[in-house]
Design an enzyme around this catalytic site. Structure first.
Site, PDB file in Angstrom:
ATOM      1  N   GLU A 278       0.829  -1.209   0.000  1.00 54.35           N
ATOM      2  CA  GLU A 278       0.000   0.000   0.000  1.00 54.35           C
ATOM      3  C   GLU A 278       0.862   1.258   0.000  1.00 54.35           C
ATOM      4  O   GLU A 278       0.518   2.256  -0.640  1.00 54.35           O
ATOM      5  CB  GLU A 278      -0.938  -0.013   1.214  1.00 54.35           C
ATOM      6  N   ASP A 361       3.512  -4.360  -5.755  1.00 51.09           N
ATOM      7  CA  ASP A 361       3.962  -5.669  -5.263  1.00 51.09           C
ATOM      8  C   ASP A 361       5.482  -5.756  -5.264  1.00 51.09           C
ATOM      9  O   ASP A 361       6.096  -6.208  -4.287  1.00 51.09           O
ATOM     10  CB  ASP A 361       3.402  -6.796  -6.138  1.00 51.09           C
TER      11      ASP A 361
END
Length: 423
Positions: A278, A361
């Site tokens: 995030e 990611d």
């Protein structure tokens, strides 16, 4: 009118049959043969029952998505062609001599009608999620959220309708440009206030109770130069068994949020990977890239809507009971065109979003350097939400703003192999 209604019903029924054939008969399940037995193969981390439920649940939800998207267009078309929209405008005209109040009354009746007719479909979705133990909400709690949704959407959309039609009446040829210009500060304002005004209407937010974990998350945030002072926890376990975490808001109202379901089911290492992901969005300015992309598409979309509304009213005005673009009666046509263009542009928007998610990611794995925790977190996310690991192509194109779990686990595996080979 009967001919158009009959034709549209037949086309909708045919479309539903094609969607059913594609999802339930044509599309295969599982992963490609070379990856069977890998960590991306759901049979290695899901039980036989979980595999079956995942396939059933995902297929049903995908089917509902594809058949309900055009259902609202069809409903709005019926509201136009039967003269219901014109009748609602007549009702609104006698309530007040002020156009703003007329707009509010008209949109209230339109919203109420759509909500009532769509309610059985919404209820079906709730019942399905409940039967598969994804939703944990009681019916009364779910109804409360539905009512909040209705009034929040009504309040925001009423402002939009009033401003939009004021612009159309004042600048009939350039309303789309001025509407786009006004949408910029309006969108930024909504993003700023959402974490503190809108989100708390649905859930309770409070600082993360696990202070040791919060310190570790904030240490990652500090390393990434993210000005975060708190990590927030939200009590989603009373609504769902699914897992999630996100960053919301802009400026001083930015928040890092963890669902309590995520805290309860993931290990500390897995949570740190999710939070680093995030934070990657923040570091790489994905939220501002998304805003820029939205503004570009909305400018183009509003211009296309302007041209199409003019053309359709000229060609089919009598059929749709619309005399001019300046009438409130024409608003359902605006919504139909907006919905169609949004759906048509979703493959492009989703492609960009999936690229950003993959970048986040890879940022997270560089920050945490823990491939095992990263892969296991995605496996647990799939199990908790009964997510389809390798969905059909059209589902991915039109629904997935994230790479599929198969893709995410696979490229994390490949990254781990490269790191091992370089040591």
């Amino acid at each position: 009118m009967r001919k158009w209604l009959t034709g549209s019903i037949f086309l909708y029924f045919l479309y539903g049959l094609l969607v059913y054939w594609y999802l339930f008969i044509f599309s295969g399940t599982g992963v490609p043969a070379p990856y069977e037995g890998s960590s991306a193969d759901p049979s290695t981390f899901m039980s036989g029952r979980e595999l079956l439920l995942s396939q059933e649940y995902s297929t049903i939800k995908n089917f509902l998505f594809f058949v309900t998207v055009p259902f609202e267009w069809f409903l709005l078309f019926v509201i136009l062609i039967t003269g219901i929209s014109r009748k609602m405008q007549e009702w609104s005209n006698v309530t007040s001599r002020f156009f703003s109040l007329q707009s509010a009354v008209y949109f209230f009746w339109l919203s109420l009608l759509i909500s009532v007719i769509s309610f059985p479909v919404e209820l079906l979705g709730f019942r399905i999620s409940k039967s598969y133990n994804i939703t944990t909400q009681t019916f009364s709690a779910w109804m409360k959220d539905q009512l909040i949704d209705f009034w929040v959407n009504y309040a925001l959309m009423t402002v939009i309708v009033i401003v939009l039609y004021w612009l159309i009446k004042r600048f009939e040829k350039r309303w789309w440009l001025y509407a786009w210009l006004l949408s910029i500060p309006f969108s930024m304002f909504l993003m700023f206030v959402q974490p503190v005004l809108i989100d708390p209407l649905y859930n309770d937010f409070y600082p993360l109770q696990n202070k040791e974990l919060e310190e570790k998350i904030l240490a990652i945030a500090n390393e990434a130069d993210i000005p975060a002072e708190h990590v927030y926890e939200v009590n989603m376990s009373e609504k769902t068994n699914a897992l999630n975490a996100y960053v919301t808001g802009i400026g001083s109202n930015s928040r890092i949020v963890l669902w309590d379901t995520t805290l309860n089911r993931l290990s500390e290492e897995e949570i740190l990977f999710i939070m680093a992901h995030e934070m990657g969005h923040y570091v790489m300015n994905h939220i501002y890239v998304g805003i820029a992309g939205y503004l570009f598409l909305s400018l183009f979309g509003l211009f296309i809507i302007h041209l199409l509304m003019k053309l359709m009213i000229k060609q089919f005005g009598s059929l749709l009971k619309i005399n001019s673009i300046r009438e409130l009666t024409a608003f359902p046509l605006f919504l139909i065109l907006l919905g169609v263009l949004t759906f048509a542009s979703s493959p492009l928007a989703n492609t960009v979003a999936r690229y950003q998610e993959k970048s986040a990611d890879m940022y997270a794995i560089e920050m945490t350097n823990n491939n095992e925790a990263a892969i296991s977190s995605f496996q647990e996310l799939s199990r908790a939400g009964l997510s389809e690991v390798n969905p059909p192509a059209l589902v991915k194109i039109f629904r997935y703003t994230h790479p599929t779990m198969f893709e995410r686990i696979l490229y994390l595996e490949e990254h781990g192999e490269k790191e091992s080979g370089s040591e």
